[in-house]
Design a protein around this motif. Structure first.
Motif, PDB file in Angstrom:
ATOM      1  N   ALA A 179       0.831  -1.217   0.000  1.00 59.57           N
ATOM      2  CA  ALA A 179       0.000   0.000   0.000  1.00 59.57           C
ATOM      3  C   ALA A 179       0.860   1.260   0.000  1.00 59.57           C
ATOM      4  O   ALA A 179       1.858   1.345   0.705  1.00 59.57           O
ATOM      5  N   GLU A 180       0.422   2.233  -0.811  1.00 60.43           N
ATOM      6  CA  GLU A 180       1.046   3.566  -0.741  1.00 60.43           C
ATOM      7  C   GLU A 180       0.313   4.410   0.297  1.00 60.43           C
ATOM      8  O   GLU A 180       0.879   5.307   0.909  1.00 60.43           O
ATOM      9  N   VAL A 181      -0.979   4.122   0.447  1.00 65.00           N
ATOM     10  CA  VAL A 181      -1.765   4.778   1.501  1.00 65.00           C
ATOM     11  C   VAL A 181      -2.517   3.682   2.246  1.00 65.00           C
ATOM     12  O   VAL A 181      -3.053   2.759   1.621  1.00 65.00           O
ATOM     13  N   PHE A 182      -2.540   3.790   3.564  1.00 69.64           N
ATOM     14  CA  PHE A 182      -3.270   2.810   4.385  1.00 69.64           C
ATOM     15  C   PHE A 182      -4.181   3.589   5.327  1.00 69.64           C
ATOM     16  O   PHE A 182      -3.719   4.465   6.067  1.00 69.64           O
ATOM     17  N   LEU A 183      -5.472   3.267   5.302  1.00 69.54           N
ATOM     18  CA  LEU A 183      -6.423   3.932   6.197  1.00 69.54           C
ATOM     19  C   LEU A 183      -6.897   2.946   7.259  1.00 69.54           C
ATOM     20  O   LEU A 183      -7.304   1.828   6.933  1.00 69.54           O
ATOM     21  N   SER A 184      -6.867   3.385   8.514  1.00 71.61           N
ATOM     22  CA  SER A 184      -7.356   2.553   9.614  1.00 71.61           C
ATOM     23  C   SER A 184      -8.612   3.243  10.157  1.00 71.61           C
ATOM     24  O   SER A 184      -8.547   4.359  10.666  1.00 71.61           O
ATOM     25  N   ILE A 185      -9.744   2.570  10.030  1.00 69.28           N
ATOM     26  CA  ILE A 185     -11.019   3.262  10.264  1.00 69.28           C
ATOM     27  C   ILE A 185     -11.857   2.564  11.334  1.00 69.28           C
ATOM     28  O   ILE A 185     -12.166   1.365  11.214  1.00 69.28           O
ATOM     29  N   GLY A 186     -12.210   3.296  12.382  1.00 67.43           N
ATOM     30  CA  GLY A 186     -13.169   2.778  13.359  1.00 67.43           C
ATOM     31  C   GLY A 186     -12.715   1.535  14.086  1.00 67.43           C
ATOM     32  O   GLY A 186     -13.522   0.657  14.376  1.00 67.43           O
ATOM     33  N   THR A 187     -11.430   1.475  14.379  1.00 66.57           N
ATOM     34  CA  THR A 187     -10.951   0.335  15.181  1.00 66.57           C
ATOM     35  C   THR A 187     -10.145   0.845  16.366  1.00 66.57           C
ATOM     36  O   THR A 187      -9.393   1.810  16.238  1.00 66.57           O
ATOM     37  N   SER A 188     -10.312   0.178  17.513  1.00 68.20           N
ATOM     38  CA  SER A 188      -9.549   0.556  18.702  1.00 68.20           C
ATOM     39  C   SER A 188      -8.092   0.120  18.556  1.00 68.20           C
ATOM     40  O   SER A 188      -7.233   0.548  19.308  1.00 68.20           O
ATOM     41  N   ALA A 189      -7.831  -0.768  17.596  1.00 68.56           N
ATOM     42  CA  ALA A 189      -6.473  -1.246  17.284  1.00 68.56           C
ATOM     43  C   ALA A 189      -5.783  -1.856  18.504  1.00 68.56           C
ATOM     44  O   ALA A 189      -4.625  -1.589  18.782  1.00 68.56           O
ATOM     45  N   ILE A 190      -6.534  -2.691  19.208  1.00 69.81           N
ATOM     46  CA  ILE A 190      -5.883  -3.399  20.319  1.00 69.81           C
ATOM     47  C   ILE A 190      -5.894  -4.914  20.119  1.00 69.81           C
ATOM     48  O   ILE A 190      -5.307  -5.637  20.908  1.00 69.81           O
ATOM     49  N   VAL A 191      -6.592  -5.367  19.069  1.00 68.75           N
ATOM     50  CA  VAL A 191      -6.629  -6.812  18.821  1.00 68.75           C
ATOM     51  C   VAL A 191      -5.698  -7.140  17.656  1.00 68.75           C
ATOM     52  O   VAL A 191      -5.854  -6.621  16.553  1.00 68.75           O
ATOM     53  N   TYR A 192      -4.718  -7.996  17.941  1.00 65.44           N
ATOM     54  CA  TYR A 192      -3.732  -8.381  16.922  1.00 65.44           C
ATOM     55  C   TYR A 192      -4.126  -9.717  16.314  1.00 65.44           C
ATOM     56  O   TYR A 192      -4.840 -10.473  16.966  1.00 65.44           O
TER      57      TYR A 192
END
Ligand code: OAD
Length: 255
Positions: A179-192
């Motif tokens: 990816a040249e651009v990566f969007l992270s949307i609506g996630t708490s980003a704590i689950v791997y």
């Protein structure tokens, strides 16, 4: 709610874009998130419902909980956030939508290249013979069982303690890497491993941005954080990209 011109320009000129979504993108459709106040893990204990042992001990309870969540999902519709991502996919030559959501709303919205990291609540299968079972019905005399072998029917979702589908993880990692651009949307980003994908993208050279109503656990690693509701931010962002790139390469047949 502001995004930079840098993000808009990069999206408009990118050939490879990857997006990771979490429960927040479906919040505006009326599906509760997991960890916000009133979220699903406030009201139900995950260890009671979302693991194999719990299921084997009380299959009816777990089946009922998923039936409830399936009904909630079926009675909602994709919101402008989901729809904006369909538009964005149309504009980008190589676009991957990685989702942790099991609610099927991205597919219903019309997204095509969707990688489901945690499964899909609309699918079920038999734990003994593996037969897909999408036609099971309420059963007054006990849990739903397989028509063929009588095994218990479980939802096709990833439970605590289970591995993610290998192919989905590989696809997600490969798309994050290119990816040249990566969007992270609506996630708490704590689950791997899902939460590791934006960081993998960044290490591989992507411009990474987050859309969330509050900073996630990895907000500090982002090149840009956009504070706001996905259903409001994403349509504006995609509209801004459209202004620079009105037509899709795909539609022009230039791939
Ligand atoms: P969470 O409930 O952990 O996080 C939801 C995120 O969405 C939070 O950071 C909110 O601030 C944000 N949010 C809420 N409303 C929003 C809106 N309208 N617009 C933008 N952002 C909003 O959900 P996930 O990160 O998806 O896994 O949770 C990850 C995984 O944890 C789930 O897939 C599930 C759970 O355990 C499994 O079941 C395997």
């Amino acid at each position: 709610m502001f995004f930079t011109n840098t993000l808009v320009e990069r999206l408009a000129h990118a050939r490879h874009v990857a997006v990771l979504t979490g429960a927040g993108i479906s919040a505006e459709s009326g599906i509760p998130t997991f960890r916000n106040p009133g979220g699903l893990w406030d009201r139900f204990r995950p260890e009671e419902l979302a693991n194999l042992d719990a299921f084997l001990q009380n299959p009816e309870l777990v089946q009922e909980w998923y039936e409830y969540r399936r009904n909630v999902a079926m009675n909602t519709s994709p919101n402008p956030g989901h729809l904006a991502l369909v538009d964005l996919e149309d504009l980008i030559e190589d676009f991957t939508l990685i989702t942790q959501n099991v609610d099927d709303l991205h597919r219903r919205a019309g997204s095509k290249n969707v990688v489901e990291l945690h499964g899909n609540i609309m699918r079920s299968y038999c734990i003994d013979c593996g037969r897909p079972a999408d036609d099971f019905k309420p059963n007054d005399e006990g849990p739903y069982v397989c028509r063929d072998c009588g095994g218990l029917i479980r939802p096709d979702v990833v439970w605590f303690g289970e591995l993610l589908p290998e192919e989905a993880v590989e696809q997600a990692q490969r798309s994050a890497e290119r990816a040249e651009v990566f969007l992270s949307i609506g996630t708490s980003a704590i689950v791997y491993p899902a939460a590791g994908l934006p960081l993998l993208a960044k290490q591989s050279g992507a411009y990474v941005a987050e859309v969330n109503i509050e900073p996630s656990a990895i907000a500090g690693d982002m090149d840009e954080t956009i504070q706001g509701r996905a259903g409001e931010v994403l349509p504006r962002l995609v509209e801004a990209v459209h202004r620079i790139k009105p037509h899709s390469n795909k539609r022009n047949g230039q791939l």
